[in-house]
Scaffold this active site. Structure first.
Site, mmCIF file in Angstrom:
data_model
loop_
_atom_site.group_PDB
_atom_site.id
_atom_site.type_symbol
_atom_site.label_atom_id
_atom_site.label_comp_id
_atom_site.label_asym_id
_atom_site.label_seq_id
_atom_site.Cartn_x
_atom_site.Cartn_y
_atom_site.Cartn_z
ATOM 1 N N LYS A 109 0.848 -1.206 0.000
ATOM 2 C CA LYS A 109 0.000 0.000 0.000
ATOM 3 C C LYS A 109 0.881 1.251 0.000
ATOM 4 O O LYS A 109 2.078 1.177 0.320
ATOM 5 C CB LYS A 109 -0.909 -0.021 1.229
ATOM 6 C CG LYS A 109 -0.171 -0.020 2.559
ATOM 7 C CD LYS A 109 -1.092 -0.364 3.719
ATOM 8 C CE LYS A 109 -0.355 -0.351 5.042
ATOM 9 N NZ LYS A 109 -1.180 -0.909 6.137
ATOM 10 N N ARG A 207 -10.956 -0.070 14.562
ATOM 11 C CA ARG A 207 -10.780 0.730 13.349
ATOM 12 C C ARG A 207 -11.808 0.282 12.308
ATOM 13 O O ARG A 207 -12.633 1.073 11.885
ATOM 14 C CB ARG A 207 -9.340 0.567 12.813
ATOM 15 C CG ARG A 207 -9.050 1.389 11.578
ATOM 16 C CD ARG A 207 -7.576 1.418 11.204
ATOM 17 N NE ARG A 207 -7.064 0.145 10.714
ATOM 18 C CZ ARG A 207 -5.832 -0.048 10.258
ATOM 19 N NH1 ARG A 207 -4.980 0.967 10.222
ATOM 20 N NH2 ARG A 207 -5.430 -1.230 9.843
ATOM 21 N N HIS A 236 -6.529 -7.329 12.797
ATOM 22 C CA HIS A 236 -5.303 -6.533 12.818
ATOM 23 C C HIS A 236 -5.057 -6.096 14.254
ATOM 24 O O HIS A 236 -5.993 -5.733 14.964
ATOM 25 C CB HIS A 236 -5.480 -5.308 11.904
ATOM 26 C CG HIS A 236 -4.213 -4.561 11.618
ATOM 27 N ND1 HIS A 236 -3.066 -5.174 11.146
ATOM 28 C CD2 HIS A 236 -3.901 -3.247 11.735
ATOM 29 C CE1 HIS A 236 -2.110 -4.258 10.979
ATOM 30 N NE2 HIS A 236 -2.596 -3.088 11.336
ATOM 31 N N CYS A 383 14.079 24.125 3.762
ATOM 32 C CA CYS A 383 13.103 24.828 2.921
ATOM 33 C C CYS A 383 12.245 23.802 2.181
ATOM 34 O O CYS A 383 12.426 22.600 2.317
ATOM 35 C CB CYS A 383 13.819 25.732 1.918
ATOM 36 S SG CYS A 383 15.092 26.788 2.646
HETATM 37 C C1 LIG Z 1 -0.538 -1.859 6.811
HETATM 38 C C2 LIG Z 1 -1.107 -3.126 7.264
HETATM 39 C C3 LIG Z 1 -0.298 -4.251 7.454
HETATM 40 C C4 LIG Z 1 1.212 -4.195 7.397
HETATM 41 O O1 LIG Z 1 1.662 -3.755 8.671
HETATM 42 P P1 LIG Z 1 3.243 -3.616 8.975
HETATM 43 O O2 LIG Z 1 3.292 -3.179 10.399
HETATM 44 O O3 LIG Z 1 3.764 -2.583 8.050
HETATM 45 O O4 LIG Z 1 3.830 -4.944 8.745
HETATM 46 C C5 LIG Z 1 -0.918 -5.447 7.759
HETATM 47 N N1 LIG Z 1 -2.269 -5.516 7.884
HETATM 48 C C6 LIG Z 1 -3.068 -4.453 7.732
HETATM 49 C C7 LIG Z 1 -4.543 -4.614 7.892
HETATM 50 C C8 LIG Z 1 -2.528 -3.218 7.439
HETATM 51 O O5 LIG Z 1 -3.322 -2.152 7.304
#
Ligand SMILES: *Cc1c(COP(=O)(O)O)cnc(C)c1O
Length: 450
Positions: A109, A207, A236, A383
């Site tokens: 991403k 979230r 997550h 700058c």
């Molecule tokens: C960004 C993201 C990850 C990756 O997380 P890292 O800490 O960069 O390894 C994994 N799962 C979800 C849902 C994310 O948004």
């Protein structure tokens, strides 16, 4: 001239009389200048017609068909280097933590955290990653247009209006609202295709996702739709990178409960996944069927705890060439605000990198650049497009005098010899995380892959 302030006697070396006559002379020259021919396309009309793109008669001593081939580093003296062998190394190192059947998703991403999504994806897949994940539909479409065919997961539920893109480009959405699920299923059914999705479970980060104790209810609500296909279930973690483990364990337990409940209710959860970088190395118990490798794909440690666990290589470095040098007399200031004052006997060197390139202004006078394996203090406010650093011109002890010239290369992030400047230490100084800085350096500067 009555409008000059009282007591004004002209600039140094120019008396009041001289100043007035100089101003009059400029005004007179301006009035006498013949009116300019109206320009059609500015000076470019001599090289390439901007409307048709066709080359037009020119006396210029170069081939206008070749000017686009001038290498990026000859067009701008600031660039980001991405070491794709480091990406491959980080995939291989991470693979050693996984059971043989555990899949690896490379999280690319935000243009691969500023590293370039297409190039990084190809390198990661070539080194053994199985799939890709991004944050948005346009990010996924970009990868498809680059010819990448592996499954791509969107890590959040996109707008209902993007559903045709999901189906057209075979992009798998995250889903957590029944309305979206039904609209997605119906659109797929209309075209006689399946609508695969991953269910996000909210186990405590709050979230996105269906709350852990409501997942079965959600599946009952949407499962009537024959085109919908639950391809995976994931959560997550909010604290995978924290020293304390209590909150992490609460989330992990809730996730296991949710997956068990899904199975007990007769649904097939598909690919079960939860681990981001920090949890991959710290918590092997939550690898399940797949892990999502983000920041560590790029060689960055998610937290100090992982430093002793895995050997990672940073892929990004930031480079520039000196565009100006000057000896600034003692006590004269440098850059906006003139907050830095020259101590004398220093050369002030300018590089064409500023906060619009991701070199955050909060680092002003608080970061070092590297040249010839040695550190030099960045001085004065950073700058938008440029900043300065200081080189002590005195030689003392065994230290060799160094006299930088326009065109010399400087490292802003990266290492040379024993000198090293990391995104980690920059982030600490700013009170942020290296994730944010990597993204910032990826926005304007040209990336070179090595
Ligand atoms: C960004 C993201 C990850 C990756 O997380 P890292 O800490 O960069 O390894 C994994 N799962 C979800 C849902 C994310 O948004």
């Amino acid at each position: 001239m009555n409008d000059l302030p009282n007591g004004f006697t002209g600039f140094a070396g120019v008396d009041r009389e001289g100043f007035e006559s100089a101003a009059d002379a400029i005004r007179r020259q301006h009035e006498e200048r013949p009116a300019a021919e109206p320009a059609v396309h500015g000076s470019f009309q001599y090289a390439r017609d901007l409307d048709s793109g066709r080359r037009v008669e020119t006396e210029l001593p170069f081939d206008v068909d070749k000017i686009d081939d001038i290498p990026p580093l000859d067009q701008r003296w600031a660039w980001v280097e991405i070491d794709l062998s480091a990406i491959r190394h980080n995939v291989a190192e991470t693979r050693r933590f996984l059971k043989p059947r555990c899949r690896m998703t490379a999280v690319v991403k935000a243009d691969a955290y500023g590293h370039g999504a297409v190039e990084v994806s190809k390198a990661a897949l070539g080194a053994g990653a199985d799939r890709l994940a991004v944050a948005t539909v346009p990010e996924a479409v970009e990868l498809r247009k680059a010819g990448i065919t592996v499954p791509i997961l969107i890590l959040a539920q996109p707008p209902i209006t993007s559903i045709p893109l999901l189906l057209g480009y075979h992009i798998i959405p995250t889903v957590y609202e029944p309305d979206f699920a039904v609209a997605y299923g119906e659109a797929a059914d209309l075209h006689g295709v399946k609508a695969p999705y991953h269910l996000a479970v909210n186990t405590g980060m709050n979230r996105i996702g269906v709350r852990f104790d409501q997942v079965v209810e959600f599946l009952h609500q949407v499962s009537f739709h024959r085109a919908l296909e639950l391809e995976g279930v994931f959560t997550h973690y909010a604290t995978a990178d924290s020293p304390e483990t209590l909150d992490f364990n609460i989330q992990a337990n809730r996730f296991v409960d949710a997956v068990n409940a899904i199975q007990a209710a007769g649904f097939e959860p598909g690919i079960v996944h939860s681990a981001n970088s920090a949890s991959i190395y710290r918590y092997p118990d939550v690898h399940f069927d797949m892990v999502r490798l983000g920041v560590s794909l790029y060689g960055l440690h998610p937290c100090p705890e992982t430093r002793n666990l895995v050997n990672l290589r940073p892929a990004m470095s930031v480079h520039a060439r000196i565009t100006d040098t000057r000896l600034v007399p003692m006590s004269e200031g440098v850059s906006y605000g003139l907050h830095y004052r020259s101590p004398g006997s220093v050369k002030i060197c300018t590089v064409p990198v500023g906060y619009a390139d991701g070199l955050r202004r909060g680092l002003s006078s608080n970061t070092d650049f590297i040249m010839g394996g040695r550190y030099f203090r960045q001085v004065g406010n950073i700058c938008m497009d440029q900043c300065m650093f200081e080189v002590d011109m005195r030689s003392y002890g065994t230290r060799e005098r160094i006299d930088p010239q326009v065109g010399d290369e400087v490292i802003i992030v990266g290492s040379q010899g024993i000198a090293e400047v990391t995104l980690d230490e920059m982030a600490d100084k700013l009170g942020t995380i290296h994730y944010e800085l990597a993204c910032g350096f990826g926005i304007r500067m040209k990336r070179i892959y090595v």
